[in-house]
Design an enzyme around this catalytic site. Structure first.
Site, mmCIF file in Angstrom:
data_model
loop_
_atom_site.group_PDB
_atom_site.id
_atom_site.type_symbol
_atom_site.label_atom_id
_atom_site.label_comp_id
_atom_site.label_asym_id
_atom_site.label_seq_id
_atom_site.Cartn_x
_atom_site.Cartn_y
_atom_site.Cartn_z
ATOM 1 C CE1 TYR A 16 1.444 2.643 -4.194
ATOM 2 C CE2 TYR A 16 1.258 0.947 -5.880
ATOM 3 C CZ TYR A 16 0.678 1.897 -5.057
ATOM 4 O OH TYR A 16 -0.677 2.093 -5.112
ATOM 5 C CE1 TYR A 73 -3.826 1.807 -1.452
ATOM 6 C CE2 TYR A 73 -5.460 0.979 -3.002
ATOM 7 C CZ TYR A 73 -4.353 1.755 -2.725
ATOM 8 O OH TYR A 73 -3.776 2.496 -3.719
ATOM 9 C CG ASP A 98 -13.298 0.815 -2.650
ATOM 10 O OD1 ASP A 98 -13.503 0.355 -3.798
ATOM 11 O OD2 ASP A 98 -12.250 1.389 -2.312
ATOM 12 C CE LYS A 108 -8.051 -2.693 -7.982
ATOM 13 N NZ LYS A 108 -6.665 -2.446 -8.286
#
Ligand code: PMP
Length: 750
Positions: free
Chosen positions: A337, A465, A566, A595
């Protein structure tokens, strides 16, 4: 002597967190030089950046200055014989910048004479900045007088990352050496530069006849302003100026000044600027030991500087590192980013343990992000490191087509034990986004093989997201998310409003009306509903009511739509339950995990699927899920995952998460009273503070690092997701530092 040093250290320790009391600071002036230097050296080693920072400067416009600064050769009131010229052209600016880059510098400042640039000169300077940016990889700084906020904004947008404006001397003494502008004029410029999005650099000159009390007062003013880069000039009296006959400062007085600046500004870059060239290498080295950790290299504005190579040797002898890693990084490595042309500030990480990231200079940061929420069980968790080591010695990788292996099976066994009993089929993948791609693909294939050919679209909730790959992007929030730019290029998904009922509040049954209406109207076009259960993370840090999931499960079943949960961010205890779906007691058809799956050690994700879905896909032509990443089920990643799952199962993390939750709730509550704060919310080991002023990590990153913590806000969300292993004391320090930086940010003090 030892007790004096200890008292200085205690003073500096407090100065890391808060502006020191002026009286206390002034007392330092009565202490012996040796003790001051000894304490300052210890403070430098402990709190200051140990990577020495060089910058280069060019005098981009010389002489004819209207101001009457009594030290300056460029004032039109003095005859000094300096070269006088207007703003240099792009060719000359680029040539000077390239020379600085060839000398190994990474930061370069244009410095112009005069009270401030004219509007035309501002436009020309913007062109110079763009020219330098397009032909070098330097970070560009500017020192151009008392500019306005809008002028500074246009320069910031052109690529100026740091604005320089010296306070020069204490507020009390400055009028003695300059009457054409004031300390407050300068402070106004610095704060405008900050508002315009730039870092600030401000220091002064010693040896202009001021007392040591004045130097302490200047150091304190800079600490109050939270200046991160402080140039320290030693007056080199220039014949013809009002201070042309000023006696030279002695070595001891210079070293005392360096030590005092360091004790009062423990974490700042203390930058040797003009006047040091006359000091012996021994004295320069001593100054570096007791505080100087940055310097202007090469020539000064109107006087000769020192040779860059000799400087570098001294710096290394004084125990500093040079910027080599950061330099290569800034020139070639693209960060997440981020702009490749204007690379963001980075720290060099060299190690980690527990809740801490260790920097290459030995400083430790208490981590408030779990490295984007993955390092839940701590950095370099010994059990996981050992499993990786062992597996790497046996088999680093083998394709998963035609082979299986122990780590894949061992991780699978643990997951099957942990997952809701209906999720029996596991598909390993490389990252969270890829897991989302697979989940979406699976859902469509499921519908296709059952003959529901029109069901190719997805419904999802706004402010979600799900990753950065193409299809994952298409189900991220189309407006608030990170992918707005691509909206027109992607498949159009169906978005419904995120449930308004918040976690812990009343459930409003109307929250599900839109989903119901969409499924009734467009159900035949929808393969699946994908959502982040309870916590909408990377796009909003919102916590919604679990009843929404109960209703969504019911509606999906009624309309033949699959439910994809998710849990990449929420899985393995983050919200205070094993999975966020557990808050609602529901089981999705497909669950994505990543993660914390490997304790954040290696990239791995897994798509967990019910027998129903897996069977439908597998027992109809083409009798296969057409997906197979090269590194699927990589043995090292699976071994790390199995070890991480053992760590997860061996301890009572949910109690630990509840403790973190209670401490964050209490510690962050006062922030809700700030004018610039809209909301403070905590769920499990997740805290989010929503502010009015959008975050800029170019400024905030270094500010948090100076506080000894690692926090990375996005948009208007400042959040904490610490590793579960964080101690009470560490979390207290993290919360305090987080609160201080956030307060400064919303109050526009940084
Ligand atoms: N889904 C969710 C809920 C996430 O939070 C993330 C990462 N922040 C992803 C998917 C994407 O994971 P990755 O960055 O590993 O591709």
């Amino acid at each position: 002597m030892d007790s004096i040093v200890a008292a200085c250290l205690a003073f500096a320790e407090k100065a890391v967190d808060a502006v020191p009391d002026a009286k206390e600071a002034q007392k330092l002036g009565s202490l012996p030089t040796q003790a001051l230097c000894e304490a300052a050296a210890a403070v430098t080693r402990r709190y200051a950046d140990r990577t020495f920072n060089f910058c280069g400067i060019v005098n981009a416009k010389s002489g004819r200055c209207s101001e009457n600064c009594s030290w300056c050769a460029q004032s039109r009131r003095f005859e000094t014989g300096i070269e006088i010229y207007p703003l240099i052209d792009a060719e000359r600016a680029v040539q000077a910048a390239k020379q600085a880059e060839a000398n190994g510098l990474t930061r370069f400042s244009l410095v112009t004479s005069g009270r401030k640039l004219s509007p035309r000169e501002v436009r020309e300077t913007i062109s110079l900045v763009r020219a330098i940016r397009s032909s070098t990889n330097l970070e560009v700084c500017l020192s151009a007088g008392l500019l306005t906020e809008s002028e500074l904004k246009s320069l910031s947008e052109a690529g100026v990352v740091r604005y320089h404006c010296n306070l020069e001397s204490s507020r009390g003494y400055f009028p003695q050496v300059c009457s054409s502008h004031t300390t407050d004029d300068k402070i106004k410029t610095l704060s405008s530069a900050r508002v315009a999005g730039m870092e600030v650099c401000s220091g002064g000159i010693i040896g202009m006849g001021e007392t040591e009390a004045d130097r302490i007062a200047l150091a304190l003013e800079l600490r109050t302003l939270k200046v991160g880069s402080i140039p320290l000039n030693i007056l080199a009296p220039i014949p013809g100026t009002a201070l042309g006959n000023e006696p030279l400062l002695g070595d001891e007085e210079i070293l005392r000044a360096v030590a005092l600046f360091r004790l009062i500004n423990p974490t700042a870059q203390l930058r040797f600027a003009g006047g040091r060239a006359r000091l012996s290498p021994k004295v320069q080295k001593k100054a570096m030991e007791c505080g100087i950790n940055a310097a202007i290299a090469g020539d000064m504005l109107t006087t000769k500087g020192s040779a860059v190579d000799a400087d570098k040797r001294l710096v290394v002898e004084a125990g500093y590192r040079l910027d080599d890693l950061k330099k290569f990084d800034a020139q070639h490595l693209w960060h997440p980013y981020a702009s490749a042309a204007l690379p963001p500030p980075v720290s060099v990480a060299a190690g980690g343990h527990g809740a801490r990231i260790v920097l290459s200079d030995g400083r430790e940061l208490i981590d408030g992000t779990s490295s984007w929420w993955c390092a839940a069980f701590g950095y370099n968790r010994p059990e996981i490191v050992e499993a990786i080591r062992k597996q790497a010695a046996e088999l680093t990788h083998v394709m998963f087509a035609g082979f299986t292996h122990k780590p894949a099976v061992e991780l699978g066994k643990r997951l099957i034990k942990l997952l809701p009993s209906k999720l029996t089929r596991l598909f390993y993948a490389d990252s969270g986004s890829v897991a989302v791609e697979i989940a979406l693909k699976l859902a469509v294939q499921y519908q296709m093989v059952l003959g529901r050919k029109s069901r190719t679209n997805f419904v999802t909730i706004r402010q979600g997201y799900h990753g950065d790959t193409w299809n994952a992007m298409s189900v991220c929030d189309p407006a608030a998310g990170m992918h707005t730019l691509f909206h027109g290029a992607m498949q159009q998904r169906i978005f419904i409003d995120a449930p308004r009922s918040v976690f812990g509040g009343e459930w409003n049954p109307q929250d599900v009306d839109e989903l119901k209406a969409v499924l009734e109207k467009e159900g035949e076009s929808i393969a699946a509903l994908i959502l982040e259960p309870v916590v909408q993370g990377a796009s909003a840090m919102r916590f919604y009511h679990p009843q929404f999931l109960v209703e969504a499960r019911r509606l999906c079943d009624a309309h033949g739509v699959l439910l994809i949960a998710d849990e990449i961010a929420t899985g393995f205890g983050r919200t205070g339950k094993r999975f966020a779906c557990d808050w609602a007691g529901i089981c999705p058809d497909i669950m994505t995990l990543g993660k914390a799956l490997t304790g954040g050690a290696v990239s791995l994700s897994v798509v967990c699927v019910t027998n129903d879905v897996a069977d439908a896909v597998s027992c109809h032509a083409p009798n296969a899920l057409m997906h197979g990443p090269t590194f699927m089920a990589n043995p090292i990643a699976c071994a790390a995952g199995a070890a991480a799952m053992d760590v997860y199962m061996a301890e009572d993390w949910l109690t630990k998460v509840r403790e973190i939750e209670a401490q964050m709730k209490e510690g962050l509550a006062p922030l809700a009273k700030l004018e610039g704060v809209l909301d403070v919310r905590v769920l499990g080991a997740i805290a989010a503070v929503e502010v009015k002023r959008a975050a800029d990590n170019r400024i905030l990153g270094p500010a948090f690092v100076r506080e000894g913590v690692w926090v990375r806000p996005f948009g208007r969300i400042f959040y904490l997701m610490p590793p579960f292993v964080i101690s009470r004391e560490e979390l207290k320090r993290l919360i305090n530092a987080f609160s201080r930086v956030l307060t400064d940010w919303v109050e526009e003090k940084i």
